[in-house]
Motif scaffolding. Structure first.
Motif, mmCIF file in Angstrom:
data_model
loop_
_atom_site.group_PDB
_atom_site.id
_atom_site.type_symbol
_atom_site.label_atom_id
_atom_site.label_comp_id
_atom_site.label_asym_id
_atom_site.label_seq_id
_atom_site.Cartn_x
_atom_site.Cartn_y
_atom_site.Cartn_z
ATOM 1 N N LEU A 172 0.857 -1.176 0.000
ATOM 2 C CA LEU A 172 0.000 0.000 0.000
ATOM 3 C C LEU A 172 0.898 1.232 0.000
ATOM 4 O O LEU A 172 1.615 1.482 0.970
ATOM 5 C CB LEU A 172 -0.892 0.010 1.244
ATOM 6 C CG LEU A 172 -1.806 -1.200 1.387
ATOM 7 C CD1 LEU A 172 -2.232 -1.387 2.816
ATOM 8 C CD2 LEU A 172 -3.008 -1.034 0.488
ATOM 9 N N GLU A 173 0.869 1.988 -1.084
ATOM 10 C CA GLU A 173 1.670 3.207 -1.182
ATOM 11 C C GLU A 173 0.745 4.401 -1.004
ATOM 12 O O GLU A 173 -0.161 4.630 -1.810
ATOM 13 C CB GLU A 173 2.370 3.289 -2.527
ATOM 14 C CG GLU A 173 3.215 4.535 -2.652
ATOM 15 C CD GLU A 173 3.917 4.623 -3.994
ATOM 16 O OE1 GLU A 173 4.818 5.468 -4.114
ATOM 17 O OE2 GLU A 173 3.577 3.874 -4.916
ATOM 18 N N LYS A 174 0.992 5.151 0.040
ATOM 19 C CA LYS A 174 0.136 6.295 0.337
ATOM 20 C C LYS A 174 0.473 7.458 -0.593
ATOM 21 O O LYS A 174 1.627 7.830 -0.750
ATOM 22 C CB LYS A 174 0.291 6.724 1.794
ATOM 23 C CG LYS A 174 -0.715 7.770 2.220
ATOM 24 C CD LYS A 174 -0.641 8.028 3.711
ATOM 25 C CE LYS A 174 -1.733 8.991 4.129
ATOM 26 N NZ LYS A 174 -1.653 9.275 5.565
ATOM 27 N N MET A 175 -0.549 8.018 -1.206
ATOM 28 C CA MET A 175 -0.361 9.175 -2.066
ATOM 29 C C MET A 175 -0.150 10.402 -1.190
ATOM 30 O O MET A 175 -0.744 10.523 -0.129
ATOM 31 C CB MET A 175 -1.594 9.396 -2.958
ATOM 32 C CG MET A 175 -1.921 8.228 -3.872
ATOM 33 S SD MET A 175 -0.665 7.925 -5.136
ATOM 34 C CE MET A 175 0.165 6.492 -4.504
ATOM 35 N N GLY A 176 0.711 11.285 -1.624
ATOM 36 C CA GLY A 176 1.000 12.478 -0.845
ATOM 37 C C GLY A 176 2.042 12.233 0.230
ATOM 38 O O GLY A 176 2.222 13.030 1.115
#
Length: 155
Positions: A81-85
């Motif tokens: 899971l790559e968090k945007m921002g």
């Protein structure tokens, strides 16, 4: 309203081209860990999940070829899971391992993202699948799939 996530195809890399193949590789994300009938044809999730709910990634694939009876080890499935921002999900990626079985040609595994482990935000969700040797060393078969963006929110 955004469109639901439907089963996607996995992209495979295979060092045994011609002697071992992966076919029908699909994955899907479900809200909650409930089992749904019809997988892989019809499980869907909206692109928005509450942080206090679990999410489940289901992966299915088939193997064919003359090397099927001779390989051994484990299939490992992971969800990133790559968090945007900025920011990633801390800790280890949720994962599951199942044994390679030369007598079986159809596999499936379920990876659960437990409730309250993902902070609120927008995440790119990627599933990875690999064949590992019996001692855990990387094997010659790997796959990944991108489920796109999912919003986790605190409800």
């Amino acid at each position: 309203m955004s469109s639901p996530k439907i089963p996607q195809n996995l992209t495979f890399e295979n060092a045994f081209t011609g002697s071992f193949s992966i076919t029908n590789g699909t994955f899907s994300l479900l809200e909650g860990n409930e089992d749904t009938t019809g997988f892989p044809g019809d499980p869907t999730v909206d692109e928005i999940i509450q942080t206090d709910q679990s999410a489940t990634v289901k992966v299915k694939w088939d193997t064919t070829g003359t090397l099927v009876p001779f390989l051994q080890g484990n299939w490992k499935g992971e969800v990133f899971l790559e968090k945007m921002g900025g920011g990633e999900v801390s800790g280890a990626a949720p994962s599951t391992t199942i044994a390679y079985n030369p007598a079986v040609n159809s596999y499936s595994l379920t990876i659960v993202i437990p409730p309250n482990t993902v902070d609120a935000g927008i995440y790119r969700v990627v599933v990875c699948l690999s064949l590992e040797g019996i001692t855990g060393q990387p094997g010659p078969v790997a796959a990944f799939g991108d489920l796109g963006l999912i919003k986790f929110y605190k409800g």
